[in-house]
Write a protein that holds these residues in place. Structure first.
Motif, PDB file in Angstrom:
ATOM      1  N   MET A  51      -1.505   7.190  -5.895  1.00  0.00           N
ATOM      2  CA  MET A  51      -1.064   8.442  -5.694  1.00  0.00           C
ATOM      3  C   MET A  51      -1.962   9.254  -4.613  1.00  0.00           C
ATOM      4  N   THR A  52      -1.234  10.049  -4.039  1.00  0.00           N
ATOM      5  CA  THR A  52      -1.922  10.876  -2.657  1.00  0.00           C
ATOM      6  C   THR A  52      -1.853  12.292  -3.268  1.00  0.00           C
ATOM      7  N   ASP A  53      -2.744  13.189  -2.601  1.00  0.00           N
ATOM      8  CA  ASP A  53      -2.615  14.426  -2.686  1.00  0.00           C
ATOM      9  C   ASP A  53      -2.039  14.949  -1.102  1.00  0.00           C
ATOM     10  N   SER A  54      -1.760  14.143  -0.586  1.00  0.00           N
ATOM     11  CA  SER A  54      -0.962  14.593   0.985  1.00  0.00           C
ATOM     12  C   SER A  54       0.508  14.111   1.009  1.00  0.00           C
ATOM     13  N   PRO A  55       1.240  15.022   1.140  1.00  0.00           N
ATOM     14  CA  PRO A  55       2.659  14.674   1.257  1.00  0.00           C
ATOM     15  C   PRO A  55       2.976  13.858   2.584  1.00  0.00           C
ATOM     16  N   GLY A  57       0.858  -1.085   0.019  1.00  0.00           N
ATOM     17  CA  GLY A  57       0.026   0.074  -0.006  1.00  0.00           C
ATOM     18  C   GLY A  57       0.856   1.376  -0.064  1.00  0.00           C
ATOM     19  N   LYS A  58       1.819   1.244  -0.674  1.00  0.00           N
ATOM     20  CA  LYS A  58       2.673   2.465  -0.985  1.00  0.00           C
ATOM     21  C   LYS A  58       2.047   3.634  -1.585  1.00  0.00           C
ATOM     22  N   ARG A  59       2.315   4.891  -0.979  1.00  0.00           N
ATOM     23  CA  ARG A  59       1.799   5.875  -1.754  1.00  0.00           C
ATOM     24  C   ARG A  59       2.868   6.928  -2.266  1.00  0.00           C
ATOM     25  N   ALA A  60       2.262   7.855  -3.265  1.00  0.00           N
ATOM     26  CA  ALA A  60       3.347   8.693  -3.898  1.00  0.00           C
ATOM     27  C   ALA A  60       2.581  10.154  -3.958  1.00  0.00           C
ATOM     28  N   TYR A  61       3.504  10.891  -3.739  1.00  0.00           N
ATOM     29  CA  TYR A  61       2.886  12.556  -3.889  1.00  0.00           C
ATOM     30  C   TYR A  61       4.029  13.127  -4.697  1.00  0.00           C
ATOM     31  N   THR A  62       3.408  13.897  -5.870  1.00  0.00           N
ATOM     32  CA  THR A  62       4.006  14.553  -6.746  1.00  0.00           C
ATOM     33  C   THR A  62       3.730  16.092  -6.667  1.00  0.00           C
ATOM     34  N   HIS A  63       4.547  16.952  -6.886  1.00  0.00           N
ATOM     35  CA  HIS A  63       4.330  18.516  -7.219  1.00  0.00           C
ATOM     36  C   HIS A  63       5.123  18.962  -8.047  1.00  0.00           C
ATOM     37  N   THR A  64       4.523  19.569  -9.042  1.00  0.00           N
ATOM     38  CA  THR A  64       5.341  20.471  -9.915  1.00  0.00           C
ATOM     39  C   THR A  64       5.143  21.809 -10.243  1.00  0.00           C
ATOM     40  N   PHE A  65       6.554  22.315 -10.126  1.00  0.00           N
ATOM     41  CA  PHE A  65       6.665  23.691 -10.226  1.00  0.00           C
ATOM     42  C   PHE A  65       7.105  24.170 -11.786  1.00  0.00           C
ATOM     43  N   GLY A  66       6.451  25.230 -12.421  1.00  0.00           N
ATOM     44  CA  GLY A  66       6.765  25.759 -13.775  1.00  0.00           C
ATOM     45  C   GLY A  66       5.914  25.442 -14.825  1.00  0.00           C
ATOM     46  N   CYS A  67       6.595  25.204 -15.991  1.00  0.00           N
ATOM     47  CA  CYS A  67       5.685  25.216 -17.294  1.00  0.00           C
ATOM     48  C   CYS A  67       5.138  23.876 -17.623  1.00  0.00           C
ATOM     49  N   GLN A  68       4.305  23.940 -18.552  1.00  0.00           N
ATOM     50  CA  GLN A  68       3.444  22.749 -19.167  1.00  0.00           C
ATOM     51  C   GLN A  68       4.329  21.466 -19.580  1.00  0.00           C
TER      52      GLN A  68
END
Length: 467
Positions: A61-65, A30-41
């Protein structure tokens, strides 16, 4: 120009071997991953590929770090503010790493491609276990495997200016999708760090682009944006008799009900042929984002933009002649080193002449390693801020008038999401990518509908579904 280097099928298969290996290591936990992107398309499109690889490995995927076992920041180096935000977000995870030592914190993207940032991460951010640059993105599975297999810190910014096909992708559900057609940049504008962190221009093969477009259309995406640092340069490195306009015509022939957009275009490479293609092809949106940056020829020369304000205006005149309803947007840098008041006035004059529907305006941000970082800059911050404010006021007056002209018109829009207002509960986009908030019965996200505009504002049109 030499043809782009293609990552071999064997090397891609090796990465899939690591995908499987990681999947076995974390399988069923049940491992979860969080990603956040800065910058361009383009960064967003890169993150979609990383998310695709993570999903193949078995991560949810999760929305919570705070809930994540793997945290990744895909970073931008174009402006200082973006770098500061990225470092701030990474720093905020120091306590979380102490509480949960097994969590993996990763950094990738343009910031990670710069040696100065790599050294800063090594010395000041021990919570970061994995760092990889833009050239190493396709090697992410093998890099993560090394971390999971016991290496304390894995850093990789090496690699060629190459293209890797066949990587998994995990896109957001909805009506919109990104489709990269090329990578890198050869222009070396004096203020821009992109050629140094993303490498030289590499075009994807047209058959690979068409294949991905067909997959997107089959999956239900209807608003698809072709991405490249300078899409107008597409094909120059392929050795084929195909330029960007030819590619657009090929993609326009793909069956389905969808719209194609593209960004970003460089004025020095934009041409009447491109605008003729846009006018002739019904699936190419009548929208153009064409950054001009400054209305002063003297400033444009210092920027190494290789066109004049007159050149730019001739392009716009031709585009509008072929497509009278085209929606125009652009980028402007205020306060570039050496910009005088008369230079800024020329920028204001161009804005008032062209009358853009949308402007992305920026105060100049010094980027270490670019030529402009060494230029003399006599203007004070107060002078630059005053110019910036005057530009915004001028543009708001133009936008108010252009938006008001839509009052009472019937428009075809693509419904793409939910709005905050209960009076107009859906968001939609016109062919020109203008935001519309919509009300009416039986509206479904992901469908094209006709609406009647009943109210306008600076940032949005308000409409009712046409019966």
């Amino acid at each position: 120009m030499s043809a782009p280097i293609m990552v071999s099928e064997q090397e891609i298969q090796n990465q899939y071997t690591y995908l499987d290996a990681v999947s076995r290591m974390i399988g069923g936990r049940g491992k979860r991953a969080y990603t956040h992107t800065f910058g361009c398309q383009q960064n967003e499109a890169d993150t979609e590929r990383i998310r695709g690889m993570l999903a193949e490995m078995g991560y949810e995927m999760t929305d919570s770090p705070e809930e994540a076992d793997f945290i990744l920041f895909n970073t931008c180096a174009v402006r200082e503010h973006a770098e500061d935000r990225a470092f701030g977000n990474i720093g905020a995870l120091r306590q979380l790493k102490k509480q949960r030592p097994d969590i993996i914190i990763a950094l990738c993207g343009c910031m990670a491609q710069q040696e100065k940032n790599v050294e800063k991460i090594k010395k000041s951010y021990p919570q970061v276990s994995l760092l990889f640059g833009t050239h190493a993105l396709w090697r992410f599975p093998s890099l993560l495997y090394r971390v999971l297999n016991g290496e304390k810190r894995v850093f990789d910014i090496g690699g060629e200016d190459d293209i890797a096909e066949g990587l998994p992708v995990l896109r957001e559900q909805g009506a919109k999708a990104w489709l990269s057609i090329m990578y890198g940049c050869n222009n070396f504008c004096t203020y821009c760090i992109v050629p140094y962190v993303r490498g030289r221009e590499r075009s994807r093969r047209p058959e690979d682009i068409e294949k991905e477009l067909r997959e997107l259309v089959a999956a239900g995406y209807k608003d698809i944006t072709l991405l490249g640092q300078n899409v107008n340069s597409y094909g120059k490195d392929l050795g084929l008799d195909m330029d960007f306009s030819d590619l657009l015509r090929r993609l326009n022939d793909v069956p389905g009900d969808f719209l194609l957009r593209f960004m970003t275009s460089h004025p020095k490479d934009a041409s009447p042929k491109l605008f003729d293609t846009m006018a002739d092809c019904p699936k190419i949106a009548k929208q153009l984002h064409l950054p001009f940056q400054s209305g002063s020829d003297a400033v444009l020369r210092r920027m190494n933009r290789r066109y004049t304000a007159e050149d730019y205006c001739k392009l716009i005149d031709y585009a509008r002649d072929r497509m009278p309803d085209i929606v125009l947007s652009s980028d402007i840098i205020v306060g570039f080193p050496g910009e005088r008041e008369e230079d800024f006035q020329q920028t204001l004059d161009l804005v008032r002449k062209v009358r853009f529907d949308l402007l992305f305006t920026f105060l100049y941000s010094k980027r270490s390693g670019t030529p402009a970082a060494e230029y003399d800059d006599p203007a004070t911050p107060e002078e630059k801020q005053d110019r910036f404010a005057r530009l915004l006021r001028a543009q708001d007056e133009i936008v108010a008038a252009r938006q008001a002209a839509y009052m009472g018109r019937t428009l075809r829009v693509l419904v793409d999401g939910a709005a905050k207002s209960p009076e107009h509960p859906f968001t939609a986009r016109t062919e020109g990518n203008l935001l519309v908030c919509v009300r009416g019965d039986g509206i479904q996200i992901g469908e094209f509908i006709e609406v009647d505009v009943e109210k306008t504002s600076l940032r949005c049109l308000f409409a009712v579904k046409k019966e």
